[in-house]
Design a protein around this motif. Structure first.
Motif, PDB file in Angstrom:
ATOM      1  N   ASP A 183      -2.071   5.197  24.937  1.00  9.95           N
ATOM      2  CA  ASP A 183      -3.714   5.551  25.054  1.00  9.95           C
ATOM      3  C   ASP A 183      -4.326   4.910  23.860  1.00  9.95           C
ATOM      4  O   ASP A 183      -5.501   4.489  23.914  1.00  9.95           O
ATOM      5  CB  ASP A 183      -4.135   6.862  25.324  1.00  9.95           C
ATOM      6  CG  ASP A 183      -3.650   7.302  26.631  1.00  9.95           C
ATOM      7  OD1 ASP A 183      -3.850   6.394  27.503  1.00  9.95           O
ATOM      8  OD2 ASP A 183      -3.690   8.648  27.145  1.00  9.95           O
ATOM      9  N   ASP A 232     -11.961   8.184  18.593  1.00 10.80           N
ATOM     10  CA  ASP A 232     -12.043   8.111  19.943  1.00 10.80           C
ATOM     11  C   ASP A 232     -12.389   9.563  20.177  1.00 10.80           C
ATOM     12  O   ASP A 232     -11.493  10.488  19.998  1.00 10.80           O
ATOM     13  CB  ASP A 232     -10.341   8.050  20.630  1.00 10.80           C
ATOM     14  CG  ASP A 232     -10.439   8.341  22.005  1.00 10.80           C
ATOM     15  OD1 ASP A 232     -11.744   8.687  22.576  1.00 10.80           O
ATOM     16  OD2 ASP A 232      -9.602   7.858  22.649  1.00 10.80           O
ATOM     17  N   SER A 233     -13.962   9.590  20.578  1.00  8.76           N
ATOM     18  CA  SER A 233     -14.304  10.898  20.742  1.00  8.76           C
ATOM     19  C   SER A 233     -13.738  11.869  21.783  1.00  8.76           C
ATOM     20  O   SER A 233     -13.746  13.030  21.826  1.00  8.76           O
ATOM     21  CB  SER A 233     -15.667  11.068  20.648  1.00  8.76           C
ATOM     22  OG  SER A 233     -16.395  10.260  21.798  1.00  8.76           O
ATOM     23  N   ARG A 234     -13.555  11.015  22.824  1.00  7.26           N
ATOM     24  CA  ARG A 234     -13.008  11.896  24.040  1.00  7.26           C
ATOM     25  C   ARG A 234     -11.537  12.616  23.671  1.00  7.26           C
ATOM     26  O   ARG A 234     -11.426  13.734  24.101  1.00  7.26           O
ATOM     27  CB  ARG A 234     -12.802  11.068  25.169  1.00  7.26           C
ATOM     28  CG  ARG A 234     -12.282  11.546  26.350  1.00  7.26           C
ATOM     29  CD  ARG A 234     -11.867  10.536  27.606  1.00  7.26           C
ATOM     30  NE  ARG A 234     -10.925   9.536  27.316  1.00  7.26           N
ATOM     31  CZ  ARG A 234      -9.348   9.820  27.372  1.00  7.26           C
ATOM     32  NH1 ARG A 234      -9.228  10.941  27.840  1.00  7.26           N
ATOM     33  NH2 ARG A 234      -8.724   9.336  27.276  1.00  7.26           N
ATOM     34  N   ARG A 235     -10.799  12.171  22.765  1.00 11.45           N
ATOM     35  CA  ARG A 235      -9.691  12.640  22.574  1.00 11.45           C
ATOM     36  C   ARG A 235      -9.462  13.267  21.062  1.00 11.45           C
ATOM     37  O   ARG A 235      -8.589  13.982  20.784  1.00 11.45           O
ATOM     38  CB  ARG A 235      -8.396  11.655  22.625  1.00 11.45           C
ATOM     39  CG  ARG A 235      -8.025  11.177  23.885  1.00 11.45           C
ATOM     40  CD  ARG A 235      -6.842  10.057  24.084  1.00 11.45           C
ATOM     41  NE  ARG A 235      -6.941   8.943  22.980  1.00 11.45           N
ATOM     42  CZ  ARG A 235      -6.171   8.452  22.254  1.00 11.45           C
ATOM     43  NH1 ARG A 235      -4.870   8.907  22.575  1.00 11.45           N
ATOM     44  NH2 ARG A 235      -6.317   7.343  21.599  1.00 11.45           N
ATOM     45  N   GLY A 236     -10.899  13.087  20.538  1.00 11.29           N
ATOM     46  CA  GLY A 236     -10.808  13.838  19.371  1.00 11.29           C
ATOM     47  C   GLY A 236      -9.611  13.128  18.468  1.00 11.29           C
ATOM     48  O   GLY A 236      -8.919  13.988  17.518  1.00 11.29           O
ATOM     49  N   PHE A 259      -7.449   2.628  23.986  1.00 16.11           N
ATOM     50  CA  PHE A 259      -8.762   2.567  23.391  1.00 16.11           C
ATOM     51  C   PHE A 259      -9.221   1.483  22.846  1.00 16.11           C
ATOM     52  O   PHE A 259     -10.455   1.108  22.783  1.00 16.11           O
ATOM     53  CB  PHE A 259      -8.607   3.767  22.666  1.00 16.11           C
ATOM     54  CG  PHE A 259     -10.007   4.042  21.918  1.00 16.11           C
ATOM     55  CD1 PHE A 259     -10.921   4.859  22.836  1.00 16.11           C
ATOM     56  CD2 PHE A 259     -10.192   4.049  20.582  1.00 16.11           C
ATOM     57  CE1 PHE A 259     -12.275   4.916  21.900  1.00 16.11           C
ATOM     58  CE2 PHE A 259     -11.238   4.331  19.885  1.00 16.11           C
ATOM     59  CZ  PHE A 259     -12.307   4.790  20.885  1.00 16.11           C
TER      60      PHE A 259
END
Length: 313
Positions: free
Chosen positions: A116, A27-31, A120
């Motif tokens: 989350d 998940d790149s948004r949350r790293g 995801f």
């Protein structure tokens, strides 16, 4: 799928072996990278997909006893590992330090991260290249979790907690099974009727009369029945196995978990009935099998021991 498979723990014969595959999804948004274990039934079109969330200190190997059985009956599955509340909690020097780590990890922020994580993964299902076609092609999804994982899927099923944001239930989710569910902080917020009153999905709570946590003394076995008690009627089930302890419902308890909490790791005597009941639930509410649905309310009660309890509403 024939409902005969629900009538005995292993179907007419033993379930067909499934294929498993380990992978990671980022998940790149949350790293945040999530280790996953995929269970792929040996058939071109799965009867549905089950998304599994482990308890505190678990991993993507959690729930393997249950997931491999359900996959053998035709359901694909994804076991999600949650960084921050996974096996890294077990790398402590003493039982006291481990209990402290567990209590610290069981907080609203960690629960939000877990929820989350599942959202995801749900968002990636159906996207080309994310998962094998057998998974991407499913239209019906079930949620399942054990302990803190059960609390996680309760949120995605519609539980409204004062310390968590509320999001619409994914329309593909057709049923939820919670192993060792709970209503922690029952005295906070507007009340349990409000918290669980919007859970409209078919929901199966499975617990035991000695399911009071892993030595943390943070929950009672009676508390684990509260989500069922406060959900609205309609395809709600509660199964309480006499003498069932917390790790009996994990589906895979590590040697470290067992040694730290001095809990017997023998196969529970009710394992076959747990497999039969849970398989029938998925067949009834993910595969739309009317015979399996009738089996749950007419045949299952006669299979149980006299000291076990089964309720529906």
């Amino acid at each position: 799928m024939s409902a005969e498979a629900a009538r005995t723990p292993f179907g007419p014969q033993a379930p067909v072996p499934c294929r498993t595959h380990l992978t990671d999804i980022h998940d790149s948004r949350r790293g945040r990278s999530l280790p996953l274990k995929l269970y792929l039934p040996d058939q071109p079109a799965p009867a549905g997909l089950i998304l599994f969330s482990h308890g505190l200190g678990g991993s993507r190997e959690g729930g393997s006893d249950w997931l491999s059985h359900w996959a053998g009956l035709g359901f694909a599955a994804i076991a999600v590992q949650h960084p921050g509340s996974d096996t890294r909690l077990l790398h402590k020097q003493s039982p006291l330090a481990l209990r402290k780590a567990f209590r610290e990890a069981m907080n609203p922020e960690e629960l939000a991260r877990r929820a989350d994580d599942l959202r995801f993964v749900l968002g990636r299902i159906g996207r080309k290249g994310s998962f094998p076609e057998a998974i991407n092609g499913v239209s019906r999804i079930g949620l399942c979790g054990h302990s803190f994982g059960a609390v996680t899927v309760q949120l995605l099923a519609g539980e409204r907690r004062p310390d968590q944001r509320t999001e619409p239930v994914d329309p593909r989710v057709g049923a939820v099974l919670a192993l060792s569910p709970s209503a922690r902080r029952a005295d906070h917020g507007p009340g349990l009727g409000h918290r669980f009153g919007q859970v409209q999905l078919p929901f199966f709570s499975i617990t035991g009369s000695r399911d009071d946590g892993m030595g943390l003394s943070d929950i009672t076995a009676e508390n684990r029945e509260l989500p069922f008690r406060h959900m609205p009627p309609g395809d709600k089930y509660l199964l309480v196995f006499a003498a069932g302890t917390h790790l009996d419902f994990a589906g895979q308890a590590s040697a470290m978990e067992g040694s730290m909490f001095h809990i017997r790791r023998k196969v529970p005597v009710f394992r076959d009935n747990l497999l039969a009941a849970s398989s029938a639930f998925w067949q009834a509410h993910l595969a739309d099998d009317a015979d399996a649905r009738r089996w749950l309310t007419t045949t299952l009660p006669g299979r149980l021991r006299p000291e076990d309890r089964f309720e529906t509403k």
